[in-house]
Motif scaffolding. Structure first.
Motif, PDB file in Angstrom:
ATOM      1  N   LEU A 229       0.835  -1.204   0.000  1.00 18.26           N
ATOM      2  CA  LEU A 229       0.000   0.000   0.000  1.00 18.26           C
ATOM      3  C   LEU A 229       0.869   1.254   0.000  1.00 18.26           C
ATOM      4  O   LEU A 229       0.610   2.201  -0.740  1.00 18.26           O
ATOM      5  CB  LEU A 229      -0.895   0.012   1.243  1.00 18.26           C
ATOM      6  N   LEU A 230       1.911   1.229   0.843  1.00 10.42           N
ATOM      7  CA  LEU A 230       2.805   2.393   0.910  1.00 10.42           C
ATOM      8  C   LEU A 230       3.482   2.632  -0.429  1.00 10.42           C
ATOM      9  O   LEU A 230       3.574   3.777  -0.901  1.00 10.42           O
ATOM     10  CB  LEU A 230       3.859   2.189   2.008  1.00 10.42           C
ATOM     11  N   SER A 231       3.911   1.534  -1.044  1.00  7.08           N
ATOM     12  CA  SER A 231       4.572   1.666  -2.352  1.00  7.08           C
ATOM     13  C   SER A 231       3.617   2.286  -3.369  1.00  7.08           C
ATOM     14  O   SER A 231       3.998   3.184  -4.134  1.00  7.08           O
ATOM     15  CB  SER A 231       5.053   0.270  -2.775  1.00  7.08           C
TER      16      SER A 231
ATOM     17  N   SER B 119       3.927   6.187  -4.948  1.00  5.89           N
ATOM     18  CA  SER B 119       4.011   6.446  -6.391  1.00  5.89           C
ATOM     19  C   SER B 119       2.938   7.466  -6.792  1.00  5.89           C
ATOM     20  O   SER B 119       3.154   8.291  -7.669  1.00  5.89           O
ATOM     21  CB  SER B 119       3.887   5.144  -7.188  1.00  5.89           C
ATOM     22  N   ARG B 120       1.798   7.416  -6.123  1.00  5.38           N
ATOM     23  CA  ARG B 120       0.735   8.390  -6.413  1.00  5.38           C
ATOM     24  C   ARG B 120       1.089   9.763  -5.831  1.00  5.38           C
ATOM     25  O   ARG B 120       0.848  10.789  -6.449  1.00  5.38           O
ATOM     26  CB  ARG B 120      -0.586   7.883  -5.795  1.00  5.38           C
ATOM     27  N   LEU B 121       1.706   9.744  -4.648  1.00  7.14           N
ATOM     28  CA  LEU B 121       2.036  11.004  -3.964  1.00  7.14           C
ATOM     29  C   LEU B 121       2.968  11.866  -4.816  1.00  7.14           C
ATOM     30  O   LEU B 121       2.717  13.057  -5.008  1.00  7.14           O
ATOM     31  CB  LEU B 121       2.685  10.696  -2.605  1.00  7.14           C
ATOM     32  N   PHE B 122       4.030  11.239  -5.307  1.00  3.71           N
ATOM     33  CA  PHE B 122       5.036  12.045  -6.003  1.00  3.71           C
ATOM     34  C   PHE B 122       4.587  12.477  -7.402  1.00  3.71           C
ATOM     35  O   PHE B 122       5.228  13.299  -8.027  1.00  3.71           O
ATOM     36  CB  PHE B 122       6.383  11.320  -6.011  1.00  3.71           C
ATOM     37  N   LYS B 123       3.454  11.909  -7.867  1.00  6.75           N
ATOM     38  CA  LYS B 123       2.900  12.371  -9.147  1.00  6.75           C
ATOM     39  C   LYS B 123       1.788  13.402  -8.904  1.00  6.75           C
ATOM     40  O   LYS B 123       1.215  13.924  -9.847  1.00  6.75           O
ATOM     41  CB  LYS B 123       2.278  11.186  -9.896  1.00  6.75           C
ATOM     42  N   ASN B 124       1.518  13.640  -7.626  1.00 13.03           N
ATOM     43  CA  ASN B 124       0.371  14.489  -7.296  1.00 13.03           C
ATOM     44  C   ASN B 124       0.704  15.970  -7.498  1.00 13.03           C
ATOM     45  O   ASN B 124       1.615  16.506  -6.865  1.00 13.03           O
ATOM     46  CB  ASN B 124      -0.023  14.208  -5.833  1.00 13.03           C
ATOM     47  N   LYS B 125      -0.043  16.610  -8.387  1.00 14.13           N
ATOM     48  CA  LYS B 125       0.244  18.013  -8.717  1.00 14.13           C
ATOM     49  C   LYS B 125      -0.026  18.926  -7.525  1.00 14.13           C
ATOM     50  O   LYS B 125       0.653  19.924  -7.338  1.00 14.13           O
ATOM     51  CB  LYS B 125      -0.625  18.442  -9.900  1.00 14.13           C
ATOM     52  N   LEU B 126      -1.033  18.577  -6.727  1.00 15.17           N
ATOM     53  CA  LEU B 126      -1.391  19.422  -5.591  1.00 15.17           C
ATOM     54  C   LEU B 126      -0.232  19.500  -4.592  1.00 15.17           C
ATOM     55  O   LEU B 126       0.048  20.568  -4.042  1.00 15.17           O
ATOM     56  CB  LEU B 126      -2.654  18.869  -4.899  1.00 15.17           C
ATOM     57  N   LEU B 127       0.445  18.355  -4.388  1.00 15.59           N
ATOM     58  CA  LEU B 127       1.580  18.354  -3.449  1.00 15.59           C
ATOM     59  C   LEU B 127       2.620  19.370  -3.902  1.00 15.59           C
ATOM     60  O   LEU B 127       3.118  20.175  -3.100  1.00 15.59           O
ATOM     61  CB  LEU B 127       2.198  16.952  -3.359  1.00 15.59           C
ATOM     62  N   TRP B 128       2.934  19.346  -5.204  1.00 15.24           N
ATOM     63  CA  TRP B 128       3.995  20.244  -5.697  1.00 15.24           C
ATOM     64  C   TRP B 128       3.514  21.682  -5.735  1.00 15.24           C
ATOM     65  O   TRP B 128       4.315  22.601  -5.515  1.00 15.24           O
ATOM     66  CB  TRP B 128       4.502  19.753  -7.057  1.00 15.24           C
TER      67      TRP B 128
ATOM     68  N   LEU C 139      -1.239  -4.597  -5.140  1.00 16.97           N
ATOM     69  CA  LEU C 139      -1.190  -6.055  -4.971  1.00 16.97           C
ATOM     70  C   LEU C 139       0.218  -6.553  -4.643  1.00 16.97           C
ATOM     71  O   LEU C 139       0.387  -7.722  -4.288  1.00 16.97           O
ATOM     72  CB  LEU C 139      -1.674  -6.737  -6.255  1.00 16.97           C
ATOM     73  N   GLY C 140       1.201  -5.677  -4.796  1.00 17.74           N
ATOM     74  CA  GLY C 140       2.590  -6.074  -4.515  1.00 17.74           C
ATOM     75  C   GLY C 140       3.138  -7.031  -5.553  1.00 17.74           C
ATOM     76  O   GLY C 140       3.972  -7.880  -5.238  1.00 17.74           O
ATOM     77  N   LEU C 141       2.671  -6.890  -6.792  1.00 17.61           N
ATOM     78  CA  LEU C 141       3.161  -7.783  -7.850  1.00 17.61           C
ATOM     79  C   LEU C 141       4.568  -7.345  -8.262  1.00 17.61           C
ATOM     80  O   LEU C 141       4.803  -6.163  -8.500  1.00 17.61           O
ATOM     81  CB  LEU C 141       2.215  -7.761  -9.049  1.00 17.61           C
ATOM     82  N   PRO C 142       5.489  -8.295  -8.328  1.00 19.63           N
ATOM     83  CA  PRO C 142       6.885  -7.918  -8.550  1.00 19.63           C
ATOM     84  C   PRO C 142       7.176  -7.400  -9.956  1.00 19.63           C
ATOM     85  O   PRO C 142       8.035  -6.554 -10.154  1.00 19.63           O
ATOM     86  CB  PRO C 142       7.656  -9.213  -8.287  1.00 19.63           C
ATOM     87  N   SER C 143       6.429  -7.913 -10.941  1.00 25.26           N
ATOM     88  CA  SER C 143       6.739  -7.526 -12.319  1.00 25.26           C
ATOM     89  C   SER C 143       5.566  -6.780 -12.945  1.00 25.26           C
ATOM     90  O   SER C 143       4.412  -7.126 -12.724  1.00 25.26           O
ATOM     91  CB  SER C 143       7.044  -8.788 -13.120  1.00 25.26           C
ATOM     92  N   LEU C 144       5.914  -5.774 -13.728  1.00 25.11           N
ATOM     93  CA  LEU C 144       4.867  -5.004 -14.403  1.00 25.11           C
ATOM     94  C   LEU C 144       4.717  -5.450 -15.859  1.00 25.11           C
ATOM     95  O   LEU C 144       4.056  -4.798 -16.661  1.00 25.11           O
ATOM     96  CB  LEU C 144       5.195  -3.511 -14.346  1.00 25.11           C
TER      97      LEU C 144
END
Lengths: 275, 304
Positions: free
Chosen positions: A4-6, A10-19, B106-111
């Protein structure tokens, strides 16, 4: 939780509002320094970096209200919160992950603010007058205050599925707390004695000092002082003016608000019906 | 028989309204289960409950044999994908970014499989176009692609063809059939569009008032929906006499209408009726559809 964090990072750093908010906070930092510099040059006084160093607490506190409600609200508005629940993520983990991401967004804003302060600020205003240890304590308290702000905003945003309603609620809470802190500050700042001025033939005369009926004393003063230390906005005002009387109490209050908001939020969110 | 989903006496209440009222149903593995019911019957509520979006107030459900209160239910949910109500996609992201997000979730290793998945749902050429600019059909297909990210064994689709144009409906139908036949995915579909559902479903569940009124396989339904000849005559009394004489199975529908089941020699029938002074006005072959079956069922006439 790591997955979930990952995903959320990835969504956070693409978020225009943050920048956009980060740019605003950085711009505010530059503006503060330049204004202090101009004032000191015009008045011939000495300005210290301390005057501008902690103004970020309330600014990021306000920006956090916008960011948390919009970032979390997007998950509700686009329905993507369902994608996480359907594939078996626990609600507690989702809540904690959202909180961590919100704090990280605030840290990004804070880092950019400090970057300006410790480069342009030192160049124009010189080094801070306070010692390193005090500086670190204040920075630590500031971070905890922002973490408490974020905990409250995450609580509101996770429990109000409408993004616009959550944004309004977060901003109302922020400005409401600012007003409360300002009122308490005014009450605590009232002098113990007052003197009346009177115009006589001999010029202005001061009366004998009289006890101020609006002065808070005893338990009442203790209560309002505690409230001032407890409220994140009260803490912010103290940090901005570098007048922190009870640093440990401030830190404990922030931790208490954070813990209570997260635990309360998780309890409600666990049983909330998601549409 | 193995079941992907078994619901037992599920209850869910919103205020005083009972959305699910002791609902029990079973979705066999490998099936395309058509979930049919009028608005407010409880279809979406059931889907929300089994997807973990809402907790049931009573009863239980099992996903792949695991009870909803079991600690293992979170692991089992990894085998599920769902599009409940609207497609759950980030409007400000492209199709590929949306799938990348779900891969991270989902934590899938490969895209690597993202391209394949986009091709499967016919979105491989959308490039940098953001999902908010997609047509309804494209969004629906992207929603299904997101639901397919973890290679689920069980796909839940809520009204997947609602609001789509005929081309979009055909595309979604073909996609669902392909997923079921080629990838062996069990699909639970709720839909209002009965004609469309009848082209897909291998099993049906009819829901009304938060309760399953009838569960039936497509074969059983076909057997129940018998072909017949429907004719309108000037005298049903004469018709009954003639049909009894010809040993035909029939049902009188009104003063002038009747259904005749089984092989019928039409010319012999018309001659016999004509000989007794009974006129045949119109006559046509009647094939009972899922729609008429549903109407009859919900009318309360044929629950068995």
């Amino acid at each position: 939780m790591i997955n979930l964090l990952s995903a959320e990072f990835s969504r956070l750093f693409k978020n225009k509002l943050l920048w956009a908010l980060s740019a605003f906070v950085t711009g505010f930092g530059v503006f503060e320094i330049v204004m202090q510099y101009i004032d000191s040059r015009q008045m011939g006084t000495v300005s210290y970096l301390d005057n501008t160093l902690f103004a970020y607490v309330l600014v990021i506190g306000g920006c956090g209200a916008i960011f948390c409600s919009m970032f979390i609200g997007t998950d509700y508005q686009d329905g993507t919160i369902r994608n996480k629940l359907v594939v078996g993520h626990r609600r507690e983990q989702m809540y904690l992950c959202t909180y961590v991401i919100s704090v990280c967004a605030s840290v990004v804003m804070m880092a950019l603010y400090f970057a300006v302060q410790f480069t342009l600020g030192i160049a124009l205003l010189g080094k801070p007058a306070m010692g390193v240890s005090q500086l670190l304590v204040f920075i630590g308290i500031g971070m905890l205050t922002i973490a408490a702000f974020d905990a409250v905003y995450v609580l509101i945003s996770m429990l109000i599925p409408s993004r616009s309603s959550a944004a309004v609620a977060c901003l109302l809470v922020f400005f409401g707390l600012i007003i409360v802190a300002a009122v308490i500050n005014g009450m605590l700042d009232a002098p113990e004695y007052i003197q009346e001025y009177s115009m006589t033939v001999n010029g202005v005369e001061l009366s004998e000092p009289q006890p101020n009926p609006r002065y808070l004393s005893g338990m009442k003063r203790e209560f309002y002082q505690f409230l001032y230390d407890f409220l994140p906005t009260g803490q912010g005002v103290q940090l901005v003016s570098c007048a922190v009387l009870h640093p440990i109490r401030l830190a404990l209050c922030s931790l208490g608000i954070t813990a209570a908001s997260i635990l309360g939020g998780i309890c409600v969110f666990r049983n909330e019906d998601i549409k | 028989m193995e079941y992907c989903l078994e619901a037992k006496s599920l209850c869910k209440q919103y205020g005083h309204f009972k959305a699910l009222n002791g609902l029990s149903m079973r979705v066999p593995r490998g099936a395309i289960y058509g979930f049919v019911g009028r608005n407010g019957a409880g279809k979406t509520t059931l889907l929300r409950v089994i997807c973990g979006l809402q907790k049931p107030d009573g009863g239980e459900y099992l996903l792949f044999g695991t009870k909803n209160e079991s600690a293992d239910i979170y692991k089992v949910r990894r085998r599920m994908g769902a599009v409940v109500e609207t497609p759950s996609i980030y409007a400000e992201m492209t199709a590929e970014e949306n799938l990348r997000m779900q891969y991270h979730v989902l934590g899938l290793p490969s895209l690597e499989n993202i391209g394949e998945l986009l091709q499967l749902v016919g979105l491989s050429n959308t490039g940098r176009k953001k999902a908010r600019n997609f047509s309804l059909g494209m969004r629906q297909r992207l929603g299904i692609a997101v639901a397919l990210c973890g290679n689920p064994d069980f796909l839940v689709l809520d009204e997947p063809v609602n609001g789509l144009d005929p081309q979009g409906i055909v595309e979604i139908r073909e996609l669902i059939l392909r997923l079921n036949r080629e990838h062996g995915i069990t699909v639970l579909i709720s839909s209002h569009i009965l004609d469309e559902l009848s082209r897909l479903a291998t099993h049906y569940g009819f829901i009304d008032g938060g309760t399953i009124v009838k569960e039936i396989s497509a074969e059983e339904l076909n057997a129940a929906c018998r072909k017949c000849v429907r004719l309108t005559v000037s005298d049903t009394g004469v018709l009954c006499r003639v049909l009894d004489r010809m040993e035909q199975e029939y049902q009188i529908l009104s003063d002038s209408e009747a259904d005749i089941y089984g092989e019928t020699n039409i010319s012999q029938l018309i001659s016999a009726l004509g000989a007794e002074g009974c006129e045949v006005i119109p006559l046509h072959e009647h094939d009972e559809s899922l729609e008429s079956y549903y109407i009859n069922l919900m009318g309360g006439g044929r629950h068995d």
